[in-house]
Scaffold this motif. Structure first.
Motif, short mmCIF file in Angstrom:
data_model
loop_
_atom_site.label_atom_id
_atom_site.label_comp_id
_atom_site.label_asym_id
_atom_site.label_seq_id
_atom_site.Cartn_x
_atom_site.Cartn_y
_atom_site.Cartn_z
N ILE A 205 0.84 -1.20 0.00
CA ILE A 205 0.00 0.00 0.00
C ILE A 205 0.87 1.25 0.00
O ILE A 205 0.63 2.20 -0.76
CB ILE A 205 -0.94 0.00 1.22
N TYR A 245 -5.33 -1.45 6.67
CA TYR A 245 -5.07 -2.80 6.19
C TYR A 245 -5.42 -3.77 7.31
O TYR A 245 -4.75 -3.81 8.34
CB TYR A 245 -3.60 -2.97 5.78
N VAL A 274 -8.66 -2.44 3.25
CA VAL A 274 -7.95 -3.41 2.42
C VAL A 274 -7.73 -4.67 3.25
O VAL A 274 -7.31 -4.60 4.40
CB VAL A 274 -6.59 -2.86 1.94
N LEU A 282 -4.78 -5.16 -5.85
CA LEU A 282 -4.65 -3.93 -5.06
C LEU A 282 -4.76 -2.68 -5.91
O LEU A 282 -5.44 -1.72 -5.54
CB LEU A 282 -3.31 -3.94 -4.31
N LEU A 286 -7.65 0.09 -5.10
CA LEU A 286 -7.35 1.45 -4.65
C LEU A 286 -7.74 2.49 -5.70
O LEU A 286 -8.27 3.55 -5.37
CB LEU A 286 -5.87 1.57 -4.30
#
Length: 297
Positions: A205, A245, A274, A282, A286
């Protein structure tokens, strides 16, 4: 309840309720009451929550309780009821006449479990507040429920924005310090920009944010969300957005996760969640979430 309001009016009302709730100004109560009557579950929920926040700032308790009780007991959406019940609880003894109705709501099998639980907790707290008022007790420890002196109240409120007796203050302080120490020890994975994080998911991330030129603060120390203190994984100050996360799957972790997610929702914060299953996609996740929040990439 789907809002029949125009999108622009709805968003303006949402932002106004959030602003007034953060203001700490008891003079905001009449406007919040008007907002609580608008035909939108989200606006009603946020307005009820905001009214509850004014309980500690000298808001007119009679007006507040009169506005919250119908939402708490007869709100058209269960979440509105839950938030109004929680807000009603904050007015303590002033809401004593509604305890029988709250008891009925707690026993009603037609209500969702979270509404029933909130109603029971509120009824118990209001009854205790009424007893305390009769005995001249002003504050109780949020952890052990003992009577708290004015000095203990001032000390705990300054540091934690919550009420603790001296014993619980020391325990919470040590727990918080030990937690912070353990978090720092766990930061062993380095992202490309040099930030030390705690997991591979957080590393990915962080590197995605850096690749897209988005400034972030990792593990920022205890931003205030409502009356609680939290520690978000990522906060993006330029777009006022949070990323969490959720990397573990234990029962205790999940309980903490649900509580934290509720706080974000209650405060109207923009949160991107997430999970480990999201890591293979991912970039897509995002990108789509950021666009949904109007963030240009």
């Amino acid at each position: 309840m789907k809002s029949p309001m125009l999108p622009s009016e709805h968003q303006a009302a949402v932002q106004r309720a959030l602003h007034l709730g953060r203001s700490g100004n008891p003079a905001a109560l009449p406007e919040l009451i008007e907002l609580s009557r608008l035909p939108s579950n989200e606006v009603q929920r946020l307005a009820a929550s905001a009214i509850g926040k004014l309980a500690d700032f000298g808001a007119d308790v009679g007006m507040a309780v009169a506005a919250l009780a119908p939402l708490a007991l007869h709100g058209r959406h269960p979440q509105t009821q839950q938030y109004a019940i929680r807000a009603l609880k904050k007015f303590g003894a002033a809401a004593q006449t509604h305890v029988p109705d709250l008891r009925d709501a707690a026993r009603n099998p037609g209500n969702p479990n979270y509404v029933r639980a909130a109603a029971k907790t509120a009824a118990d707290a209001i009854e205790l507040a009424a007893q305390d008022a009769g005995a001249g007790v002003k504050h109780r420890c949020k952890r052990c429920n003992v009577t708290v002196s004015a000095e203990e109240y001032a000390r705990a409120n300054e540091v934690f924005q919550r009420v603790f007796c001296d014993r619980c203050f020391d325990e919470v302080f040590l727990e918080r310090r030990n937690f912070e120490t353990q978090v720092e020890i766990n930061k062993t994975i380095e992202a490309r920009d040099g930030t030390l994080v705690q997991s591979e998911g957080e590393r990915r991330i962080a590197e995605w944010l850096t690749a897209h030129g988005l400034a972030y603060r990792y593990d920022a120390k205890y931003r205030i969300i409502g009356e609680f203190q939290i520690r978000p994984d990522f906060y993006l100050p330029e777009v006022d957005l949070y990323i969490e996360y959720w990397g573990l799957d234990t029962p205790q972790y999940k309980m903490s996760m649900y509580k934290k997610q509720t706080l974000y929702q209650q405060e109207g914060k923009r949160l991107v969640s997430v999970y480990p299953k999201d890591l293979p996609v991912l970039d897509h996740l995002l990108t789509s979430k950021f666009r949904l929040f109007g963030v240009s990439l």
